[in-house]
Design an enzyme around this catalytic site. Structure first.
Site, mmCIF file in Angstrom:
data_model
loop_
_atom_site.group_PDB
_atom_site.id
_atom_site.type_symbol
_atom_site.label_atom_id
_atom_site.label_comp_id
_atom_site.label_asym_id
_atom_site.label_seq_id
_atom_site.Cartn_x
_atom_site.Cartn_y
_atom_site.Cartn_z
ATOM 1 N N ASP A 1 -18.577 184.287 -52.486
ATOM 2 C CA ASP A 1 -18.619 182.947 -53.072
ATOM 3 C C ASP A 1 -17.270 182.270 -52.871
ATOM 4 O OD1 ASP A 1 -20.232 181.080 -55.082
ATOM 5 O OD2 ASP A 1 -18.118 181.069 -55.658
ATOM 6 N N TYR B 1 -10.511 176.430 -53.103
ATOM 7 C CA TYR B 1 -9.794 177.679 -53.383
ATOM 8 C C TYR B 1 -8.599 177.860 -52.448
ATOM 9 C CZ TYR B 1 -14.108 178.769 -55.953
ATOM 10 O OH TYR B 1 -15.189 178.737 -56.796
ATOM 11 N N LYS C 1 -18.478 175.239 -51.117
ATOM 12 C CA LYS C 1 -18.680 174.088 -51.991
ATOM 13 C C LYS C 1 -17.987 172.847 -51.444
ATOM 14 C CE LYS C 1 -18.616 177.459 -55.705
ATOM 15 N NZ LYS C 1 -17.865 178.528 -55.005
ATOM 16 N N HIS D 1 -19.449 170.790 -55.679
ATOM 17 C CA HIS D 1 -18.581 171.576 -56.562
ATOM 18 C C HIS D 1 -18.548 171.030 -57.991
ATOM 19 C CE1 HIS D 1 -14.844 174.402 -56.362
ATOM 20 N NE2 HIS D 1 -15.415 174.456 -57.537
#
Length: 325
Positions: free
Chosen positions: A43, A48, A77, A110
């Site tokens: 994921d 990130y 996302k 997201h």
């Protein structure tokens, strides 16, 4: 209890490896180790900041013969600054390039938050602040209807870049609205959920719409302590009911909480930066919790949300922007 969860026509592993807050220098190695430990569900997200390193880890695993691309379930996302329809494919293609793959198994919106566009060549990931180098940096909202973003998400499926699309951090009202205008229905709702935030009504609604549900932060406070968004005292793993069940079933408290998550029908994506925790978090399919255990853990609910833009955006970015009532 199956080790997979149904996502439209696909089967997604019910336990995934969450990649939020894993340091870039550790990411490739951790991804490869996770795949070696048996994870097939990763994921990820543009925000990130480590998708290129995730891609390195995937390549290493494939080169070592640990898996093929087809063995993996890759989720990413769409970040907030790419909500305008003309930027959705651009964002997706950047993620695909960083991961080193030609399609995603699942691509999610997201947040239901649209921010002003930042070109990829200017800053990536763009994060929350539009102009971080200015004297008065701001989080700048862009009024993009979510329906327009969703149309562009649907185009990704039609182009073969993405197999499934879905949403993160949506509430019940937004789900009802989405289901009314979606030509390609969402396959997944990803939300914060753990024993302190069971979100039972929202999970039930999603499942009634035949959406699979993934719980992020399934162990609760752990990921938020270092961000000063939670205290050590808020760890569900220290609750007596969890400890008692863990002793009885001869499992760790974390395994008990993760088992509760999958046994209630959600996928879970625990995050760890410790190699020794990888196998532990995955080993939750050879025992079951009783109905009484499930109820007892669910009764720990206190509607405690750790990941709340209505709180952290104001504290960190000076912008009050709640999405939950």
């Amino acid at each position: 209890m199956s080790e997979n969860i149904s996502v439209k026509q696909d089967a997604m592993p019910a336990v995934g490896f969450g990649l939020w807050k894993i340091d870039k220098s550790d990411t490739a190695g951790m991804v490869c180790q996770a795949i070696k430990a048996g994870y097939r569900h990763l994921d990820s997200a543009a925000d990130y900041g480590n998708e290129a390193e995730v891609g390195d880890g995937i390549r290493q695993a494939i080169e070592q013969g640990l898996c093929t691309r087809q063995d993996l379930w890759l989720t990413s996302k769409l970040w907030n600054t790419f909500h305008r329809p003309e930027h959705v494919r651009e964002a997706c293609e950047k993620t695909l390039a960083d991961l080193g793959v030609d399609y995603l198994d699942l691509y999610l919106v997201h947040f239901p938050i649209a921010l002003k566009y930042v070109p990829i060549g200017e800053r990536y990931p763009p994060e929350w602040i539009f102009n971080p180098d200015d004297d008065n940096p701001e989080m700048v909202v862009d009024p993009v209807p979510l329906s327009e973003t969703w149309r562009a998400m649907e185009a990704l499926v039609q182009a073969g870049l993405v197999r499934n699309i879905g949403v993160c951090n949506y509430n019940s009202a937004l789900l009802h609205d989405l289901m009314a205008y979606a030509s390609i229905k969402p396959a997944m709702l990803q939300i914060e959920s753990h024993p302190y935030l069971t979100q039972a009504r929202l999970v039930r609604l999603a499942q009634s719409y035949e959406l699979a549900v993934t719980a992020f932060s399934p162990l609760g406070a752990g990921s938020y302590v270092e961000l000063e968004m939670a205290s050590q005292q808020e760890s569900v793993l220290g609750q007596s009911v969890v400890l008692d069940i863990a002793r009885r079933v001869q499992r760790t408290p974390a395994q008990v909480v993760l088992r509760w998550g999958v046994q209630r029908g959600t996928a879970v994506i625990p995050k760890t930066s410790r190699v020794e925790r990888l196998a532990e978090n995955l080993a939750i399919f050879d025992f079951e919790l009783s109905d009484d255990d499930m109820v007892a853990i669910s009764e720990l609910n206190r509607n405690r949300r750790f990941n709340d833009p209505g709180t952290f955006c104001e504290q960190a970015f000076g912008r009050f922007y709640p999405i939950y009532d």
